[in-house]
Design a protein around this motif. Structure first.
Motif, PDB file in Angstrom:
ATOM      1  N   PRO A 223      74.601  72.993  52.097  1.00  0.00           N
ATOM      2  CA  PRO A 223      75.203  72.192  53.167  1.00  0.00           C
ATOM      3  C   PRO A 223      76.331  72.948  53.858  1.00  0.00           C
TER       4      PRO A 223
ATOM      5  N   THR B 119      69.037  74.725  49.742  1.00  0.00           N
ATOM      6  CA  THR B 119      69.739  74.214  50.918  1.00  0.00           C
ATOM      7  C   THR B 119      71.226  74.187  50.612  1.00  0.00           C
TER       8      THR B 119
ATOM      9  N   ARG C 109      69.067  77.010  54.920  1.00  0.00           N
ATOM     10  CA  ARG C 109      67.901  76.874  54.059  1.00  0.00           C
ATOM     11  C   ARG C 109      67.386  78.254  53.678  1.00  0.00           C
TER      12      ARG C 109
ATOM     13  N   VAL D 231      71.156  71.960  47.142  1.00  0.00           N
ATOM     14  CA  VAL D 231      69.971  71.240  46.678  1.00  0.00           C
ATOM     15  C   VAL D 231      68.823  72.244  46.638  1.00  0.00           C
TER      16      VAL D 231
ATOM     17  N   ARG E 129      65.077  65.120  48.371  1.00  0.00           N
ATOM     18  CA  ARG E 129      65.974  66.142  48.905  1.00  0.00           C
ATOM     19  C   ARG E 129      66.504  65.751  50.273  1.00  0.00           C
ATOM     20  N   ASN E 130      65.625  65.290  51.166  1.00  0.00           N
ATOM     21  CA  ASN E 130      66.065  64.870  52.506  1.00  0.00           C
ATOM     22  C   ASN E 130      67.044  63.701  52.418  1.00  0.00           C
TER      23      ASN E 130
ATOM     24  N   LEU F 236      70.540  64.976  51.173  1.00  0.00           N
ATOM     25  CA  LEU F 236      71.281  65.693  52.204  1.00  0.00           C
ATOM     26  C   LEU F 236      71.765  64.751  53.301  1.00  0.00           C
TER      27      LEU F 236
ATOM     28  N   ALA G   1      75.678  63.934  54.086  1.00  0.00           N
ATOM     29  CA  ALA G   1      76.223  64.139  55.422  1.00  0.00           C
ATOM     30  C   ALA G   1      76.844  62.883  56.001  1.00  0.00           C
TER      31      ALA G   1
ATOM     32  N   ASP H 186      71.397  70.137  58.346  1.00  0.00           N
ATOM     33  CA  ASP H 186      71.861  69.861  56.982  1.00  0.00           C
ATOM     34  C   ASP H 186      72.275  71.111  56.235  1.00  0.00           C
ATOM     35  N   GLY H 187      72.322  72.268  56.888  1.00  0.00           N
ATOM     36  CA  GLY H 187      72.849  73.463  56.251  1.00  0.00           C
ATOM     37  C   GLY H 187      71.961  74.676  56.394  1.00  0.00           C
TER      38      GLY H 187
END
Length: 513
Positions: A306, A304, A292, A145, A187-188, A191, A195, A289-290
């Motif tokens: 993941p 980002t 960044r 993302v 975006r949040n 993710l 997840a 979340d991964g």
């Protein structure tokens, strides 16, 4: 020798669906029993539009493209027009204004016909003026993302949201443009949904999720980036070319060589400048979340990745970087393109230039499989040292036979491979050292090739096929029996690793089963 396909099943992106019809909000059977206004309201529930300034930002791109083609490419013809200069300028400005109006109107119509919706399974986009398109990006196939803030968009506080989904370069989904806070919120939410976490839409502003905390890992200072750019092969070639052209022009007493080489010089300088601007203020952070990545001078980009989305990794060290001990790290991610386009070189670089300590910290979060050889990042760094500086059998590598020197007299002693519990490593290169790492679970397929000279010398090349990207792992000039054995064993390792791989939704309730 024919290629082997035992590991041919795609690890991450081979089975991705690029397009799917959007799911209706209302059951068609129920919708038929509702009045038209109520049915329209229910069908529009959850759909949102892009920012109203989007048509303006798109219209200027149309004008700029036409201006570059019509004026720059035809400047000689324009100068030959027998009219007053002020009248020619007025005609050109009038044409550009008319084009801007047409572009703005078309962009406005396209904006009215574009909308998006995020749910727990996918992000869905509808767009099109003459032909309606419906795209559906499944969140369990989400690879990356990106939040991109171009220079003009930053003036309006807008950003573009780019979603890279497994399935190739054509599977990208773009939402341009959104308010910066809305782009971050979406975006949040994406993710979190990818997840396996739930989404909150209590305030009616669209699905949302709290932003995961992050821990800084690496920051590349601008001074180091400048020094690394000056030490790059491109810069050295530019300097040598300029010196050669100047000497040639002086000797010939003519500026023709300089003028003839000007387009090529502009292209090389532009490529060096783009690499610098894309790596400017490069930072790497780790979060649940991964990974960044944030970088950019004129265009700010926040990526980002993941967990588990890195398909292959390449560590390189050019000749002029050995004394300061600098490294570059690039990765393959399903969905990112391999070429130098907007999702190419800049999108696949996770460390433009880093020290040994920064490399160890980065490997611990980008490819944890490397750390399986021992506790802490030191084990991964030891593998890297053996791969980048070792030769022959040093570091437990399987080397190529001495007969390979006839086909690769410079770097044959550097060629070889090593297999750990979770990853396959292939090393090579003499002037530019390289080390390719492929997790067993991410091996897409395997192949063995044997040219006529290799057949005569009893050699063969083994290639591990990954997703599109800069990393193309291969071990050249292995002994033919060793290559055949490696093909069979690596295929079995890849099959077993995929069977034991965790779920795509790494935070879902069944992730720990």
């Amino acid at each position: 020798m024919s290629s082997g396909g035992d590991a041919g099943a795609a690890a991450a992106g081979g089975d991705a669906r690029e397009e799917e019809p959007a799911v209706d909000v209302v059951d068609p059977a129920v919708a038929q029993r509702l009045d038209a206004p109520t049915r329209a309201v229910l069908e529009d529930a959850g759909w949102r539009r892009l920012h109203p300034v989007t048509p303006v930002l798109r219209a200027w791109k149309i004008v700029a493209a036409v201006l570059a083609f019509a004026v720059v490419q035809n400047v000689d013809e324009l100068l030959r027009i027998d009219v007053e200069p002020w009248l020619l300028a007025l005609i050109v400005l009038g044409g550009l204004l008319a084009l801007a109006v047409v572009g703005a109107v078309y962009s406005a119509v396209a904006w009215r016909r574009t909308r998006y919706r995020v749910d727990a399974e996918a992000v869905r986009v509808e767009r099109g003026v003459l032909w309606r398109q419906q795209r559906s990006a499944q969140l369990d196939r989400l690879q990356a993302v990106d939040v991109v803030r171009p220079l003009l968009g930053r003036l309006f506080g807008l950003a573009e949201l780019r979603l890279e989904v497994a399935g190739g370069s054509g599977s990208k989904v773009s939402l341009a443009y959104l308010r910066e806070d809305e782009a971050q919120r979406v975006r949040n939410a994406l993710l979190a949904a990818a997840a396996g976490l739930g989404l909150d839409d209590a305030d009616g502003a669209g699905p949302s999720a709290p932003e995961a905390p992050q821990r800084p890992v690496v920051h590349v200072p601008p001074g180091r980036l400048v020094a690394a750019t000056l030490r790059s092969a491109s810069t050295v070639l530019v300097v040598l070319a300029v010196v050669g052209l100047v000497v040639g022009s002086v000797a010939a007493r003519s500026t023709t060589p300089l003028v003839a080489a000007l387009p090529g010089a502009v292209g090389v300088v532009s490529a060096v400048w783009q690499r610098f601007t894309r790596g400017f203020n490069f930072t790497v952070a780790h979060s649940p979340d991964g990974v960044r990545l944030t970088h950019g001078l004129l265009e700010l980009r926040s990526q980002t990745l993941p967990p588990g989305r890195v398909q292959a990794l390449r560590i390189t060290q050019p000749l002029l970087w050995r004394r300061p001990g600098w490294w570059r790290v690039q990765v393959n991610v399903a969905g990112y393109a391999a070429g130098p386009g907007e999702s190419g070189q800049e999108a696949t670089t996770v460390l433009p230039v880093g020290t040994e300590e920064e490399l160890a910290r980065l490997l611990a979060i980008v490819l944890p499989a490397l750390g399986a050889a021992g506790p802490g990042p030191e084990a991964a760094l030891a593998l890297v040292h053996d791969g980048l500086s070792g030769r022959d059998e040093q570091g437990g590598y399987t080397a190529v036979p001495r007969s390979a020197r006839w086909l690769d007299p410079v770097a044959w002693r550097r060629s070889g491979y090593r297999v750990t519990e979770h990853a396959f490593l292939a090393r090579g290169g003499r002037l530019v050292r390289r080390l390719d790492v492929v997790p067993h679970a991410r091996t897409q397929s395997l192949g063995v090739a044997q040219g006529p000279l290799q057949r005569r010398l009893g050699l063969a090349t083994v290639a591990l096929h990954s997703t599109s990207g800069p990393v193309k792992p291969r071990v050249e000039h292995l002994a033919a029996p060793v290559a055949a054995c490696l093909l069979t064993e690596q295929a079995e390792r890849a099959r077993a690793a995929r069977a034991a791989a965790g779920p795509e939704r790494w935070m879902s309730a069944d992730a720990g089963d």
